[in-house]
Write an enzyme that holds these catalytic residues in place. Structure first.
Site, PDB file in Angstrom:
ATOM      1  N   LYS B  33       0.813  -1.222   0.000  1.00 36.94           N
ATOM      2  CA  LYS B  33       0.000   0.000   0.000  1.00 36.94           C
ATOM      3  C   LYS B  33       0.841   1.264   0.000  1.00 36.94           C
ATOM      4  O   LYS B  33       0.364   2.326  -0.377  1.00 36.94           O
ATOM      5  CB  LYS B  33      -0.958   0.002   1.196  1.00 36.94           C
ATOM      6  CG  LYS B  33      -0.294   0.195   2.532  1.00 36.94           C
ATOM      7  CD  LYS B  33      -1.314   0.281   3.677  1.00 36.94           C
ATOM      8  CE  LYS B  33      -0.591   0.413   4.997  1.00 36.94           C
ATOM      9  NZ  LYS B  33      -1.459   0.306   6.160  1.00 36.94           N
ATOM     10  N   GLY B 177       9.295   6.048  26.341  1.00 34.26           N
ATOM     11  CA  GLY B 177       9.498   4.638  25.980  1.00 34.26           C
ATOM     12  C   GLY B 177      10.977   4.342  25.821  1.00 34.26           C
ATOM     13  O   GLY B 177      11.622   4.839  24.905  1.00 34.26           O
ATOM     14  N   GLY B 179      12.626   1.591  25.059  1.00 32.60           N
ATOM     15  CA  GLY B 179      12.976   0.392  24.298  1.00 32.60           C
ATOM     16  C   GLY B 179      14.051   0.722  23.266  1.00 32.60           C
ATOM     17  O   GLY B 179      14.573   1.836  23.227  1.00 32.60           O
ATOM     18  N   ALA B 262       7.614   6.437  21.679  1.00 35.36           N
ATOM     19  CA  ALA B 262       8.035   5.135  21.137  1.00 35.36           C
ATOM     20  C   ALA B 262       7.735   4.081  22.188  1.00 35.36           C
ATOM     21  O   ALA B 262       8.626   3.480  22.775  1.00 35.36           O
ATOM     22  CB  ALA B 262       9.524   5.175  20.797  1.00 35.36           C
ATOM     23  N   ASP B 303       5.901  -9.285  11.832  1.00 36.11           N
ATOM     24  CA  ASP B 303       5.322  -8.557  12.963  1.00 36.11           C
ATOM     25  C   ASP B 303       3.829  -8.818  13.138  1.00 36.11           C
ATOM     26  O   ASP B 303       3.314  -8.783  14.248  1.00 36.11           O
ATOM     27  CB  ASP B 303       5.521  -7.041  12.788  1.00 36.11           C
ATOM     28  CG  ASP B 303       6.982  -6.623  12.952  1.00 36.11           C
ATOM     29  OD1 ASP B 303       7.860  -7.509  13.043  1.00 36.11           O
ATOM     30  OD2 ASP B 303       7.236  -5.411  12.981  1.00 36.11           O
ATOM     31  N   ALA B 311      13.039  -7.883  11.742  1.00 39.94           N
ATOM     32  CA  ALA B 311      13.056  -8.059  10.287  1.00 39.94           C
ATOM     33  C   ALA B 311      13.593  -9.429   9.887  1.00 39.94           C
ATOM     34  O   ALA B 311      13.025 -10.108   9.032  1.00 39.94           O
ATOM     35  CB  ALA B 311      13.913  -6.957   9.655  1.00 39.94           C
ATOM     36  N   HIS B 435      43.344 -12.653  17.510  1.00 39.15           N
ATOM     37  CA  HIS B 435      43.849 -11.762  18.561  1.00 39.15           C
ATOM     38  C   HIS B 435      44.586 -10.609  17.908  1.00 39.15           C
ATOM     39  O   HIS B 435      45.378 -10.848  17.009  1.00 39.15           O
ATOM     40  CB  HIS B 435      44.817 -12.509  19.474  1.00 39.15           C
ATOM     41  CG  HIS B 435      45.424 -11.610  20.522  1.00 39.15           C
ATOM     42  ND1 HIS B 435      44.728 -11.218  21.628  1.00 39.15           N
ATOM     43  CD2 HIS B 435      46.648 -11.012  20.607  1.00 39.15           C
ATOM     44  CE1 HIS B 435      45.503 -10.426  22.369  1.00 39.15           C
ATOM     45  NE2 HIS B 435      46.666 -10.286  21.778  1.00 39.15           N
TER      46      HIS B 435
END
Lengths: 454, 454
Positions: B33, B177, B179, B262, B303, B311, B435
């Site tokens: 869309k 928020g 997060g 958020a 989702d 993702a 290393h």
């Protein structure tokens, strides 16, 4: 004094051997003529990484500035950086010393000399010490090598050890030898504004790497306006009137504030009376058998045995030998794939076989698959999109992975596991890679269409 | 029009499903869309990473400046950065469009609506299209959620989509928020000089992470002089006289140039007449069975099915469903360990179980082992030594790995493989880590003494 295990050399191999031995209950002495940590800590990997880390902002700013997204200036307080490096190294040595003490390992400071069976003497500043061992591990490492005429003079002609100790960065630098050591150091000088000339007798930089990797590096150096002189033989280098002067074999001369000679490193085996204990050398390397054994009850690990010059390889060999002398294994030494990394920006990583090595061992089934970093959003985010990841397949199995570009060292451990586990096509979809990540370029390369090597 | 497979939603899940279907020979249509790439590309992961990448120099310079090793200034031309982001996104969308074309996938631009069995209609700008499918994949993703009173107004109250479109960075920012989305965006604003206030109803930031990770983040934010307000309930946010004004439930007010809300994201399932085709929702998520199936011949991935909002998880589910509908598998869906990453500096990575989750599933055998980044030379090189790597063991097997600190995202793929392969103590020495590398902190954590969780 009597020990189960004496280790000569306290670099990554020797130190780890001593610690592993003590942890397994052996009475251990560690002999070191200079500094705990050896070349890697004091004159190699670690100070270079501190230089590169301190100058990362310059490189990141440069890339964004080219995109007109950022502007500004970053300057390095070089004396402060050098002081910070020394402080870090001293702190690390102190922590190493404390670990030895905690484990009851005797540190014998001086040059160790082999005697008849089962005995060494160490010339310490307080006089000579004699000690006997059941097992001896020689881990004396390597030092810069020079062709005649290329010896450092400590004025304008420096080896890598000396270069790490400079008080200021030169405004022009000639690097003789386009291997990893020379390239990492030249990058730092470049970031701090030096005009760099890189010169090598071979026809490409980083000649141990895949030719496509060399090509990618060369194209970056060209963008940086380095003079990269290939297939050039250097007749000699000299300090003249406070400048480094390099003379090519055609008599052309090039001049710079400093000349760094980084043409290779060779084993440190002199002055130890190795032959007294039956230890043989070939081209100055200590000869070892498939158990890393050089003579009865005597082992050689790390750079000194000439297998591979990498700290993590030395450390891995150390653990093997300690397992062997404590009866935990009687199998021959197998390293598995040993990764190597060039740090900076771009970085290079390689593990397993190169395309050429795979082709030579099985020319019928060698294939490669490749992904360009330009397609990766993290490379885009850092405006550093040159480079690629290349997977080498033999008989349908991953046998090698190499990459060049921004931050590709981060692919190294996963790549090592993939080569070690000999992934085939069906393994690729098993593991979920995070999105977005530069690591996805490795996944893309694994999935990409394969091309037969011809 | 008649298709084997119709996919609704062109984010990472839907796009990959369409491509995988076409590559397996299906006749595919993809319904979108808005924009190819969905939230991840256009309003999520990718633009945030471009912001973080563009401002990396600021963070690196800041760390070295604190050590007095570097000085200077970096400024971001924010309009140029925003233009670069848009150019990158458009370029990526163009490449995606070309890939669809090459594979013969029809792109139907508009909102898809389910009809009776096997049919959808798409309201395109040129009118309504009807198309039939054998299989349908719904991958419509998620969108920002708001509690009443927290809705964005597009002036000074923004959701994450809007925030990514700002023309200039605010000089003060309140983020509601704590997060990953809020923290990444707040970091960019902080690097560009904004005064940041972070507010959450929970008692710690990044509440899905290990509490020690939250603590480490909080201590960094404190050093950055952020106001971190925890266990605070927000009554509402409003634009008043060109400022964002936040009112707490105790009526206290806080003001900033912008307020970013958020607080979470929820599935996009409206306006599609899902019930017509027998697709059921619970709390707005599409309910799926163990095969990710929502109704006969209808699957939901990413989702929108509420399993996990990442993702790469959506993409993994896409490949599974295409394998399923093409008869390549009839096993239930198994993701294996799904890694998650917070980018920026510090970074956070997590894969597998947290200590708490492991303890709840087997309280008798849960142990953890840990390594501090301060001991790592690469962390030292970037003067960013706060943080740690923590390994969670259950019954002698690695079941989870998490890390916080400079560049720890680079541990993510190896950590994912280690959790997936359920390493035990004997596996640790198999793989040689390079290393020096930050990756060695993962090795150190694996080797460190284990502590029983109580």
């Amino acid at each position: 004094m009597t020990y189960d295990l004496i280790v000569i050399g306290a670099g990554p191999g020797g130190f780890d051997a001593a610690v592993a031995g003590a942890e397994k209950g052996l009475k251990v002495a560690l002999v070191e003529k200079k500094l705990l940590g050896g070349t890697c800590l004091n004159w190699g990997c670690i100070p270079t990484k501190l230089w590169l880390g301190a100058t990362t902002a310059i490189d990141e700013l440069h890339n964004q500035a080219k995109m007109k997204v950022a502007s500004g200036e970053v300057s390095i307080a070089f004396p402060a950086l050098q002081a910070r490096v020394q402080k870090h190294l001293a702190g690390t040595r102190k922590a190493m010393g404390a670990q030895l003490k905690k484990l009851g390992i005797d540190l014998l400071e001086g040059i160790g000399t082999l005697k008849g069976t089962g005995e060494i003497s160490v010339a310490t500043k307080d006089g000579k010490i004699t000690a006997t061992y059941k097992d001896l591990i020689i881990a004396t490492g390597s030092q810069p090598l020079f062709f005649p005429g290329l010896e450092p003079d400590g004025e304008c002609i420096l080896d890598s050890n000396m270069f790490l100790g400079v008080e200021e960065m030169p405004s022009s630098l000639i690097v003789v030898g386009a291997g990893f050591i020379g390239i990492e150091m030249a990058q730092v000088a470049h970031r701090m504004g030096a005009k760099v000339t890189l010169i090598d007798a071979m026809d490409r930089v980083a000649p141990l790497e895949d030719p496509e990797v060399s090509k990618a590096l060369q194209s970056t150096f060209k963008r940086w306006k380095w003079d990269v002189l290939l297939e050039k033989r250097v007749a000699g280098v000299q300090t003249i009137d406070g400048k480094g002067v390099l003379t090519l074999d055609n008599r052309d001369k090039i001049e710079a504030d400093l000349i760094l000679v980084a043409v290779g490193r060779g084993p440190v085996t002199g002055g130890m009376a190795l032959a007294e204990a039956g230890v043989e050398r070939q081209f100055n390397k200590i000869e070892v058998d498939e158990n890393l054994q050089a003579a009865p009850n005597i082992y050689a690990i790390g750079d000194v045995n000439g297998i591979i010059q990498l700290a993590h390889a030395a450390s891995h060999q150390a653990h093997y030998v300690v397992s062997r002398i404590t009866g935990k294994t009687d199998l021959p030494y197998e390293s598995g794939p040993v990764p190597s990394v060039l740090y900076g920006a771009p970085e290079v990583m390689r593990v397993g076989l190169t395309e050429n090595e795979a082709f030579l061992s099985d020319y019928e089934t060698t294939e490669t698959s490749k992904a360009q970093l330009a397609a990766n959003p993290m490379a885009q985010a850092h405006a550093a999109t040159q480079g690629f990841v290349k997977v080498v397949w033999s008989n349908g199995t991953v046998v090698g992975i190499t990459a060049v570009g921004h931050d590709v060292s981060r692919l190294c451990v996963a790549a090592t596991m993939i080569v070690q586990q000999a992934w085939t096509a069906k393994d690729i979809h098993k593991t979920i890679f995070p999105h977005p990540s530069l690591d996805e370029s490795l996944l893309m390369a694994l999935k990409a269409e394969r091309k037969k090597t011809a």
